[in-house]
Design an enzyme around this catalytic site. Structure first.
Site, PDB file in Angstrom:
ATOM      1  CG  HIS A   1      20.855   9.371  -5.951  1.00 57.50           C
ATOM      2  ND1 HIS A   1      21.800  10.381  -5.950  1.00 57.50           N
ATOM      3  CD2 HIS A   1      20.562   9.143  -7.260  1.00 57.50           C
ATOM      4  CE1 HIS A   1      22.063  10.750  -7.191  1.00 57.50           C
ATOM      5  NE2 HIS A   1      21.323  10.008  -8.005  1.00 57.50           N
TER       6      HIS A   1
ATOM      7  CG  HIS B   1      18.633  11.219   2.325  1.00 53.71           C
ATOM      8  ND1 HIS B   1      18.566  12.595   2.424  1.00 53.71           N
ATOM      9  CD2 HIS B   1      17.625  10.744   3.114  1.00 53.71           C
ATOM     10  CE1 HIS B   1      17.575  12.937   3.226  1.00 53.71           C
ATOM     11  NE2 HIS B   1      16.995  11.831   3.657  1.00 53.71           N
TER      12      HIS B   1
ATOM     13  CG  HIS C   1      22.606   6.166 -10.408  1.00 55.99           C
ATOM     14  ND1 HIS C   1      23.833   6.789 -10.451  1.00 55.99           N
ATOM     15  CD2 HIS C   1      21.674   7.165 -10.407  1.00 55.99           C
ATOM     16  CE1 HIS C   1      23.659   8.100 -10.484  1.00 55.99           C
ATOM     17  NE2 HIS C   1      22.355   8.352 -10.467  1.00 55.99           N
ATOM     18  CD  GLU C   2      17.802   6.767  -9.318  1.00 55.63           C
ATOM     19  OE1 GLU C   2      17.658   7.565  -8.362  1.00 55.63           O
ATOM     20  OE2 GLU C   2      18.184   7.123 -10.447  1.00 55.63           O
TER      21      GLU C   2
END
Length: 247
Positions: A114, A118, A110-111
């Site tokens: 991110h 970005h 999940h990170e």
């Protein structure tokens, strides 16, 4: 406030609705928080058949996206994992980093989602990043506003100082609400990216477990948005009640 005002004045009706919804929304938040920990603990005990660590899955995910500039760091605590876009670093917690459990892999990827957002300049991710310094500054003002407000009559929307403080509180809460709003699609999209990748390299039952972990985590952001929206509407109702009193 008369009981009949609840039915004749929209501001009083809005205030009454927000007060009635406070306990249900609060309970939803508590349940969401308990559930995310429960679901994570359940699938943190289920080992992935590949034996690859969560960090290993993240590295493969990022390599597949052409992102070889992302660094890793350790962070203490449980479910404190995060991605820092200012230095392109994914920090993984003690219970996630070296674990090969289904739950840990889901949280770590999940990170990574991110990080992909970005790199791809995903609109809502970029908007949230731009709002961070503004919201942080506004948040530092929130508690002084409430403390001074209660001392000087913030509880009453019928005084000048009360209306000024309510307006200030509404602006601060509005910024927080906007941040919470753009956070929702950001978090859901990061989970979508993680699940889309993991279902191609995990067994169906393992991918299903990942999805449950990510869904439970997403509900905590929904609960946060609901409570922030409720507080915003309550302050707005108080401000409108004060203005209507003057007419």
């Amino acid at each position: 406030m008369n009981f009949t005002d609840l039915f004749t004045d929209p501001a009083y009706l809005m205030y009454g609705i927000t007060m009635c919804l406070f306990i249900p929304f609060l309970l939803f938040g508590v349940i969401a928080s308990i559930r995310v920990n429960s679901v994570f603990n359940k699938y943190n005990a289920v080992q992935c058949s590949s034996g690859i660590s969560a960090q290993g899955y993240v590295r493969k995910f990022l390599d597949g996206e052409g992102l070889d500039n992302i660094r890793f760091a350790a962070v203490h605590g449980s479910l404190t994992d995060n991605f820092n876009p200012t230095n392109n670093t994914i920090s993984l917690s003690d219970s996630v980093r070296n674990s090969s459990s289904v739950g840990a892999i889901g949280v770590a990827c999940h990170e990574a989602g991110h990080a992909v957002q970005h790199a791809r300049k995903y609109f809502f991710s970029s908007a949230r990043l731009a709002l961070v310094p503004i919201v942080n500054f506004a948040s530092t003002l929130m508690w002084p506003i409430f403390i001074i407000g209660y001392i000087l009559g913030f509880a009453s929307p019928y005084t000048n100082i009360g209306r000024i403080l309510l307006a200030a509180g509404l602006v601060v809460m509005g910024l927080t609400l906007l941040f919470s709003l753009v956070t929702l699609p950001t978090e859901f999209d990061a989970s979508r990216r993680a699940y889309k990748y993991l279902k191609t390299c995990m067994l169906p039952d393992e991918a299903k477990g990942v999805r449950k972990v990510l869904t439970a985590a997403a509900m905590t952001y929904v609960a946060s948005f609901m409570m922030t929206a409720l507080q915003f509407l309550r302050i707005l109702a108080l401000l409108l009640m004060g203005r209507n009193r003057e007419k």
